[in-house]
Design an enzyme around this catalytic site. Structure first.
Site, PDB file in Angstrom:
ATOM      1  N   GLN A 139      57.201 -20.083 -33.150  1.00 52.78           N
ATOM      2  CA  GLN A 139      57.449 -18.643 -33.085  1.00 52.78           C
ATOM      3  C   GLN A 139      57.293 -18.135 -31.650  1.00 52.78           C
ATOM      4  O   GLN A 139      56.228 -18.289 -31.058  1.00 52.78           O
ATOM      5  CB  GLN A 139      56.455 -17.916 -33.996  1.00 52.78           C
ATOM      6  CG  GLN A 139      56.485 -16.401 -33.856  1.00 52.78           C
ATOM      7  CD  GLN A 139      55.556 -15.720 -34.837  1.00 52.78           C
ATOM      8  OE1 GLN A 139      55.840 -15.623 -36.030  1.00 52.78           O
ATOM      9  NE2 GLN A 139      54.423 -15.246 -34.342  1.00 52.78           N
ATOM     10  N   GLY A 140      58.332 -17.554 -31.102  1.00 55.00           N
ATOM     11  CA  GLY A 140      58.274 -17.012 -29.745  1.00 55.00           C
ATOM     12  C   GLY A 140      58.197 -15.495 -29.761  1.00 55.00           C
ATOM     13  O   GLY A 140      59.194 -14.821 -29.495  1.00 55.00           O
ATOM     14  N   SER A 142      54.747 -13.533 -28.880  1.00 56.59           N
ATOM     15  CA  SER A 142      53.819 -13.029 -27.862  1.00 56.59           C
ATOM     16  C   SER A 142      54.269 -13.385 -26.449  1.00 56.59           C
ATOM     17  O   SER A 142      54.896 -14.423 -26.215  1.00 56.59           O
ATOM     18  CB  SER A 142      52.431 -13.630 -28.079  1.00 56.59           C
ATOM     19  OG  SER A 142      51.898 -13.180 -29.283  1.00 56.59           O
ATOM     20  N   GLU A 257      53.450 -11.929 -46.794  1.00 58.99           N
ATOM     21  CA  GLU A 257      52.105 -12.333 -47.169  1.00 58.99           C
ATOM     22  C   GLU A 257      52.021 -12.487 -48.676  1.00 58.99           C
ATOM     23  O   GLU A 257      52.695 -11.797 -49.422  1.00 58.99           O
ATOM     24  CB  GLU A 257      51.098 -11.298 -46.688  1.00 58.99           C
ATOM     25  CG  GLU A 257      50.845 -11.407 -45.214  1.00 58.99           C
ATOM     26  CD  GLU A 257      50.146 -10.175 -44.692  1.00 58.99           C
ATOM     27  OE1 GLU A 257      48.982 -10.293 -44.335  1.00 58.99           O
ATOM     28  OE2 GLU A 257      50.765  -9.114 -44.666  1.00 58.99           O
ATOM     29  N   GLU A 388      41.764  -5.776 -35.009  1.00 54.66           N
ATOM     30  CA  GLU A 388      41.905  -4.383 -34.554  1.00 54.66           C
ATOM     31  C   GLU A 388      43.259  -3.811 -34.989  1.00 54.66           C
ATOM     32  O   GLU A 388      43.344  -2.655 -35.426  1.00 54.66           O
ATOM     33  CB  GLU A 388      41.773  -4.309 -33.019  1.00 54.66           C
ATOM     34  CG  GLU A 388      40.361  -4.537 -32.506  1.00 54.66           C
ATOM     35  CD  GLU A 388      39.873  -5.977 -32.667  1.00 54.66           C
ATOM     36  OE1 GLU A 388      40.706  -6.904 -32.674  1.00 54.66           O
ATOM     37  OE2 GLU A 388      38.649  -6.167 -32.821  1.00 54.66           O
TER      38      GLU A 388
END
Lengths: 407, 380
Positions: A139-140, A142, A257, A388
């Site tokens: 997965q690219g 971030s 999910e 967060e």
């Protein structure tokens, strides 16, 4: 209220149990070697033949038996299984402690995304290969300047005829050095508001211009990498969804999910180990388990795990009833990752003065497993949306509090 | 697989919530807090009785509506949310205890009167000495001919001053049990003992207080099991009340944080505030899940009912208090005023957090269960 499954679902469970009984023995024999193969490959000492052959064997076995791609259309090799059956399957696999799947990113993220948003050609081309672990995906998302604030990503893609030309950098890319393909988010319109100028692309990792540099993580392992993209050309047909429509697709892929019930089994297993360990570790003239602080801490973890399990039942019931996913998913993710950490902290506390003794040293407690578990748990409240960010999501989407910052 | 409230339970919940917000405003509790004790007004009590709330868990033969523990918990949760005082919960628990005793005379005499709101019965389990639950009971019941003589002390007996009969946890020669004694029996003394939330409870002293033959509920064979069952059910209902308090605190604070503006923005947009509320929501949802699990286990008579009840009570005792404290902090100065409802929920949840066992007591019960019956998923 009823926690029982239908006779049909129970029969499905029994068939799966029988199948696992028959096939898992061989797989765990090979499972050890699958893990070892993955590790060898991670360390770059795989040699010339496919270093992942062992690691691909188990997912292929599952694919042949129809125990992967449960939610996917049959047309692309899926099973079109009911929601309950998906849950039963995840639960039984966790209980039987099946080996990890090397194609898990494909199965759980990009596969479902393509089922939902891919073109017919993309589905036919990629989905069966994901199921068979022929293609491994990374997965690219971030970037160095775009972590929790993912929408600020800068990796630039410009259309040049029928190709995108991509320049930029991705980071924290799990298993990049093993992967055949990457799904990535790129900025295709720098002038649009930041969420409206992002596209979703599929990149063949053999394309020229890609540099993968493994990063050593805090636990000492090499699980993720930095990926540099320099003039990398991607055919336009590898665009998923609309041009500049990538943000909502990425959001939906983060929403794939489940009820989280299979995660409960892993936590239960961890509590079992912790319990056994506390029964052996010396505390004065008795075992650690005998002191009230320890027994209460373990009881608290039992309570927390039951809370998560029953939350999972509620989420599952809602999903079966066709209700929109409620608070369950984000609440479950936040709670489970925090709980996992707390349990490893408890373990280190219970180990007492010998807790810091390193693996393979004399006097090491429980073969040093809790050090790795602790580091691993610390990563869980960062990856896949930090705790967060989960709190932001709960505050805004569930509680309806005003957005933290207007933009 | 359906682990959510049924349509009937949801309808009951909605009805109860609507009724309490209309007929039992928090303002009334504030007034009664000064006057003490805080008890349901007669006219509201009458309506509650007419709606059949006291018989929610009782069979139709006894004049109830044949619900289960889960349905009773739905009402207790709403009572917590709507700060409805006694003798609602104590009457509900007494009705459950009497019906489950299987005592034919009581079920055809006292029980219907109780459900119709005409008779008052309360349950006395806790004692001085700093411990909780049936195992800490020291009150003794000894046989004197056909009768029983009761000696010991009880505390925190809900509406013990208003009750006509008391179901008293005691040690008999055959083990623990609940012994029914008249509040005005010779040798029984009742003293007022208000709670921080103003609710009425009593300290009882028994000095050879006489109870009639057959006063041991369930008899010698089933007496102890019945007491433990009643304790578990009551504990689950207190947990439900705590869930209602926690929800009310969260809801009050959510709406305040959305409206209150400081530094030119609603305070709910600051993460110091929103993250605390998000954590509260997580704790409330985990607590709700545990409560449902505990009630279902009780209703289905599962082996792990007792530890699940303890799980719910331990978790919600801490969650409800934390939610009320968060509410007070986030409301700032006004949260510390008499006129705001925050302290009503704080008072109630503090009282209920300690009632029938605090979080540590219930963690110890879970630890004992793990020691005796839990089967870890890993081999030794």
């Amino acid at each position: 209220m009823d926690l029982r499954f239908s006779a049909e679902d129970e029969a499905y469970r029994q068939r799966l149990r029988d199948w696992l009984k028959e096939n898992l023995g061989a797989a765990t024999g090979a499972g050890g070697s699958a893990n070892a193969a993955m590790k060898r490959a991670e360390e770059g000492s795989g040699g010339k033949s496919d270093p992942l052959a062992g690691a691909r064997a188990w997912p292929r076995k599952l694919q042949e038996a129809g125990y992967v791609g449960l939610a996917w259309p049959k047309k692309y090799g899926g099973q079109e299984a009911s929601f309950t059956q998906q849950v039963i399957c995840a639960d039984e696999m966790a209980r039987a402690r099946t080996p990890p799947l090397i194609n898990t990113i494909g199965l759980s993220i990009i596969g479902p995304t393509l089922v939902q948003h891919g073109t017919e050609e993309q589905k036919q081309r990629f989905l069966p290969r994901i199921l068979r672990a022929d293609d491994l995906w990374c997965q690219g998302f971030s970037e160095p300047e775009a972590g929790s604030d993912l929408a600020s990503l800068r990796c630039r893609a410009e259309l040049d005829g029928d190709e995108f030309v991509v320049n930029g950098q991705k980071v924290w890319t799990s298993l990049a050095f093993l992967s055949d393909w990457m799904f990535l988010l790129v900025r295709t319109d720098p002038d649009a508001p930041k969420r409206e100028g992002i596209s979703y692309l599929l990149l063949d990792m053999k394309t020229p211009g890609i540099t993968v540099r493994p990063l050593r993580n805090a636990a000492g392992g090499q699980h993720f990498s930095e990926v540099f993209l320099d003039g990398v050309r991607i055919p336009r047909e590898n665009l998923v969804g609309e041009l500049n429509g990538g943000w909502s697709i990425a959001r939906s892929s983060l929403d794939h999910e489940r009820s989280g019930l299979s995660g409960v089994v892993a936590l239960e297993e961890t509590l079992g180990r912790l319990w056994r360990m506390a029964g052996k570790v010396q505390r004065g003239d008795a075992e650690a388990l005998g002191d009230q602080a320890t027994s209460r801490a373990l009881a608290q973890h039992w309570i927390e795990i039951e809370g998560l399990r029953h939350l999972g039942y509620r989420t599952l019931s809602d999903q079966i009833a066709g209700k929109p996913p409620g608070a369950g998913a984000s609440v479950g993710k936040l709670f489970a990752s925090e709980l996992r950490q707390e349990m490893t902290r408890t373990a280190l506390r219970v180990e007492g003065p010998l807790g810091p003794v390193a693996k393979r040293s004399p006097h090491v407690v429980d073969r040093g497993r809790w050090h790795a578990a602790y580091f691993d748990a610390l990563a869980h409240s960062i990856g896949g949306g930090t705790s967060e960010i989960m709190r932001n999501v709960i505050a805004e989407k569930v509680l309806g509090l005003p957005h933290a910052k207007d933009d | 697989m359906d682990f959510n409230l049924s349509e009937e339970q949801e309808a009951l919940q909605e009805m109860a919530r609507g009724f309490l917000s209309e007929r039992w405003p928090a303002e009334r509790v504030r007034e009664l807090l000064d006057a003490r004790p805080v008890l349901i007004d007669d006219d509201v009590w009458k309506e509650i009785v007419e709606m059949g709330w006291l018989g929610v868990a009782a069979s139709e033969e006894a004049g109830g509506i044949g619900g289960d523990v889960m349905t009773a918990a739905v009402l207790c949760q709403e009572a917590g949310r709507g700060v409805l005082p006694g003798p609602f919960q104590s009457s509900l628990v007494a009705a459950i205890a009497i019906e489950r005793s299987g005592d034919k005379d009581l079920c055809s005499g006292l029980l219907p009167g109780l459900i119709e709101g005409k008779r008052r019965v309360s349950v006395a389990i806790e004692e001085p000495g700093g411990l909780y639950g049936p195992d800490a009971v020291r009150t003794e019941a000894r046989a004197a001919g056909e009768d029983w003589l009761l000696t010991g002390n009880k505390i925190l007996v809900p509406e013990g001053n208003e009750a006509e009969h008391l179901l008293v946890a005691a040690r008999t020669p055959d083990g623990l049990g609940l012994v029914r004694v008249a509040a005005d029996a010779e040798g029984a003394t009742t003293t007022r003992m208000d709670r921080m939330d103003g609710q009425s409870c009593a300290a009882l002293v028994f000095e050879d207080a006489k109870a009639e033959a057959g006063a041991l509920l369930g008899g010698a064979d089933r007496g102890e099991a019945l007491l433990r069952e009643v304790y578990d059910i009551w504990t689950a209902l207190v947990a439900a009340d705590l869930l209602g308090s926690a929800e009310a605190s969260l809801e009050l604070t959510r709406s305040y944080a959305t409206e209150r503006v400081q530094f030119g923005r609603p305070i709910g947009s600051f993460q110091a505030v929103s993250h605390r509320l998000a954590d509260t929501l997580v704790d409330v949802e985990i607590g709700r899940s545990l409560l449902y699990g505990a009630c279902l286990a009780l209703d289905e008579g599962r082996d792990n009912a007792a530890p699940l009840v303890s799980a719910a009570k331990a978790w919600l005792s801490e969650t409800a208090v934390a939610a009320a404290e968060a509410a007070l902090q986030i409301h700032g100065g006004v949260g510390f005023t008499w006129e705001y409802d925050v302290h009503l929920h704080l008072r109630r949840s503090r009282c209920n957090a300690a009632l029938l066992g605090d979080a540590d007591h219930h963690r110890d019960r879970v630890a004992a269960y793990m020691e005796q019956s839990w089967v870890p998923l890993v081999k030794a």
